[in-house]
Design a protein around this motif. Structure first.
Motif, PDB file in Angstrom:
ATOM      1  N   GLU A 135      32.579   7.427 -24.384  1.00 42.92           N
ATOM      2  CA  GLU A 135      31.211   7.562 -23.864  1.00 42.92           C
ATOM      3  C   GLU A 135      30.555   8.841 -24.374  1.00 42.92           C
ATOM      4  OE1 GLU A 135      30.537   5.905 -19.464  1.00 42.92           O
ATOM      5  OE2 GLU A 135      32.369   7.105 -19.628  1.00 42.92           O
ATOM      6  N   GLN A 136      31.317   9.938 -24.321  1.00 41.90           N
ATOM      7  CA  GLN A 136      30.772  11.220 -24.770  1.00 41.90           C
ATOM      8  C   GLN A 136      30.428  11.177 -26.261  1.00 41.90           C
ATOM      9  OE1 GLN A 136      33.213  14.579 -23.628  1.00 41.90           O
ATOM     10  NE2 GLN A 136      33.598  13.701 -21.615  1.00 41.90           N
ATOM     11  N   GLY A 137      31.299  10.574 -27.059  1.00 41.41           N
ATOM     12  CA  GLY A 137      31.047  10.455 -28.484  1.00 41.41           C
ATOM     13  C   GLY A 137      29.828   9.597 -28.772  1.00 41.41           C
ATOM     14  N   LYS A 138      29.729   8.477 -28.062  1.00 41.33           N
ATOM     15  CA  LYS A 138      28.582   7.578 -28.240  1.00 41.33           C
ATOM     16  C   LYS A 138      27.286   8.303 -27.893  1.00 41.33           C
ATOM     17  CE  LYS A 138      26.449   3.496 -26.324  1.00 41.33           C
ATOM     18  NZ  LYS A 138      26.210   2.925 -25.036  1.00 41.33           N
ATOM     19  N   GLU A 139      27.304   9.071 -26.787  1.00 34.60           N
ATOM     20  CA  GLU A 139      26.106   9.825 -26.384  1.00 34.60           C
ATOM     21  C   GLU A 139      25.691  10.818 -27.457  1.00 34.60           C
ATOM     22  OE1 GLU A 139      26.305  11.726 -22.556  1.00 34.60           O
ATOM     23  OE2 GLU A 139      26.880   9.857 -21.579  1.00 34.60           O
TER      24      GLU A 139
ATOM     25  N   PRO B  32      28.332  13.631 -14.805  1.00 33.81           N
ATOM     26  CA  PRO B  32      29.021  14.777 -15.424  1.00 33.81           C
ATOM     27  C   PRO B  32      29.948  14.337 -16.560  1.00 33.81           C
ATOM     28  CG  PRO B  32      29.407  14.699 -13.040  1.00 33.81           C
ATOM     29  CD  PRO B  32      28.707  13.451 -13.416  1.00 33.81           C
ATOM     30  N   ASP B  33      30.096  15.185 -17.561  1.00 46.71           N
ATOM     31  CA  ASP B  33      30.979  14.876 -18.691  1.00 46.71           C
ATOM     32  C   ASP B  33      32.414  14.643 -18.243  1.00 46.71           C
ATOM     33  OD1 ASP B  33      28.963  14.959 -20.539  1.00 46.71           O
ATOM     34  OD2 ASP B  33      29.419  16.983 -21.256  1.00 46.71           O
ATOM     35  N   SER B  34      32.831  15.305 -17.167  1.00 50.48           N
ATOM     36  CA  SER B  34      34.203  15.147 -16.680  1.00 50.48           C
ATOM     37  C   SER B  34      34.477  13.721 -16.197  1.00 50.48           C
ATOM     38  CB  SER B  34      34.483  16.142 -15.547  1.00 50.48           C
ATOM     39  OG  SER B  34      33.596  15.913 -14.466  1.00 50.48           O
ATOM     40  N   GLN B  35      33.428  12.965 -15.893  1.00 47.85           N
ATOM     41  CA  GLN B  35      33.589  11.580 -15.437  1.00 47.85           C
ATOM     42  C   GLN B  35      33.369  10.574 -16.559  1.00 47.85           C
ATOM     43  OE1 GLN B  35      31.031  10.953 -12.075  1.00 47.85           O
ATOM     44  NE2 GLN B  35      32.078  12.456 -10.814  1.00 47.85           N
TER      45      GLN B  35
ATOM     46  N   ALA C 265      20.234   8.760 -16.959  1.00 46.79           N
ATOM     47  CA  ALA C 265      21.520   8.343 -16.386  1.00 46.79           C
ATOM     48  C   ALA C 265      22.676   9.120 -17.012  1.00 46.79           C
ATOM     49  CB  ALA C 265      21.722   6.846 -16.581  1.00 46.79           C
ATOM     50  N   GLU C 266      22.610   9.333 -18.325  1.00 42.43           N
ATOM     51  CA  GLU C 266      23.655  10.099 -19.014  1.00 42.43           C
ATOM     52  C   GLU C 266      23.664  11.551 -18.555  1.00 42.43           C
ATOM     53  OE1 GLU C 266      22.733   9.518 -23.131  1.00 42.43           O
ATOM     54  OE2 GLU C 266      23.608   7.508 -23.179  1.00 42.43           O
ATOM     55  N   ALA C 267      22.494  12.100 -18.316  1.00 42.33           N
ATOM     56  CA  ALA C 267      22.396  13.500 -17.903  1.00 42.33           C
ATOM     57  C   ALA C 267      22.932  13.709 -16.498  1.00 42.33           C
ATOM     58  CB  ALA C 267      20.953  13.965 -17.988  1.00 42.33           C
TER      59      ALA C 267
ATOM     60  N   LYS D  61      16.219   5.456 -28.045  1.00 42.57           N
ATOM     61  CA  LYS D  61      16.995   5.516 -26.808  1.00 42.57           C
ATOM     62  C   LYS D  61      16.042   5.545 -25.621  1.00 42.57           C
ATOM     63  CE  LYS D  61      21.102   7.939 -25.292  1.00 42.57           C
ATOM     64  NZ  LYS D  61      21.993   9.050 -25.637  1.00 42.57           N
ATOM     65  N   ASP D  62      16.270   4.666 -24.666  1.00 41.43           N
ATOM     66  CA  ASP D  62      15.424   4.579 -23.490  1.00 41.43           C
ATOM     67  C   ASP D  62      15.579   5.843 -22.633  1.00 41.43           C
ATOM     68  OD1 ASP D  62      15.270   2.729 -20.467  1.00 41.43           O
ATOM     69  OD2 ASP D  62      13.608   3.047 -21.861  1.00 41.43           O
ATOM     70  N   PHE D  63      14.464   6.362 -22.129  1.00 41.30           N
ATOM     71  CA  PHE D  63      14.546   7.603 -21.345  1.00 41.30           C
ATOM     72  C   PHE D  63      15.301   7.411 -20.039  1.00 41.30           C
ATOM     73  CE2 PHE D  63      11.192   6.538 -18.371  1.00 41.30           C
ATOM     74  CZ  PHE D  63      10.318   5.738 -19.097  1.00 41.30           C
ATOM     75  N   THR D  64      15.376   6.179 -19.496  1.00 43.83           N
ATOM     76  CA  THR D  64      16.178   5.955 -18.279  1.00 43.83           C
ATOM     77  C   THR D  64      17.664   6.073 -18.617  1.00 43.83           C
ATOM     78  OG1 THR D  64      16.086   3.547 -18.616  1.00 43.83           O
ATOM     79  CG2 THR D  64      14.458   4.512 -17.112  1.00 43.83           C
TER      80      THR D  64
END
Length: 116
Positions: A27-31, A19-22, A14-16, A7-10
């Motif tokens: 997306e959350q599952g994939k992350e 916010p999870d609420s958005q 971006a994921e960090a 996984k690319d650090f960029t």
């Protein structure tokens, strides 16, 4: 730039930031899945096979893992101190109970002696 299959650090950054609420549940599952796979790979892939960017990213991630583990666990001293305090409380309660029981027994004995 990340190593092949990593996984690319960029992307991580971006994921960090988002916010999870958005994020959608997808997306959350994939992350979660990709984070778990990348974390496992970071420990399994030898340092000699990592690029500079990947090595730095993994080192940062491993430091974060240790920090999270430390913050989520109590030290032995803290746990021992809590157990000692709980033991003192229980001993105090027991002493109070015994004292009141003996006091009652003494009173009963005095009443019995007076009757004789």
């Amino acid at each position: 730039m990340s190593d092949t299959g990593r996984k690319d650090f960029t992307d991580k950054a971006a994921e960090a930031v988002k916010p999870d609420s958005q994020k959608s549940y997808l997306e959350q599952g994939k992350e979660k899945v990709t984070d778990a796979g990348d974390k496992a790979a970071s420990y399994l892939q030898p340092e000699s096979n990592k690029g500079v960017g990947q090595s730095v990213s993994d080192s940062f991630g491993h430091g974060t893992d240790k920090g999270e583990a430390k913050s989520n666990t109590k030290s032995f001293g803290e746990s021992a101190s809590e157990y000692a305090e709980a033991a003192k409380e229980k001993i105090s309660e027991a002493a109070e109970y015994i004292g009141s029981s003996l006091g009652g027994a003494k009173t009963d004995a005095e009443k019995t002696a007076e009757k004789k």
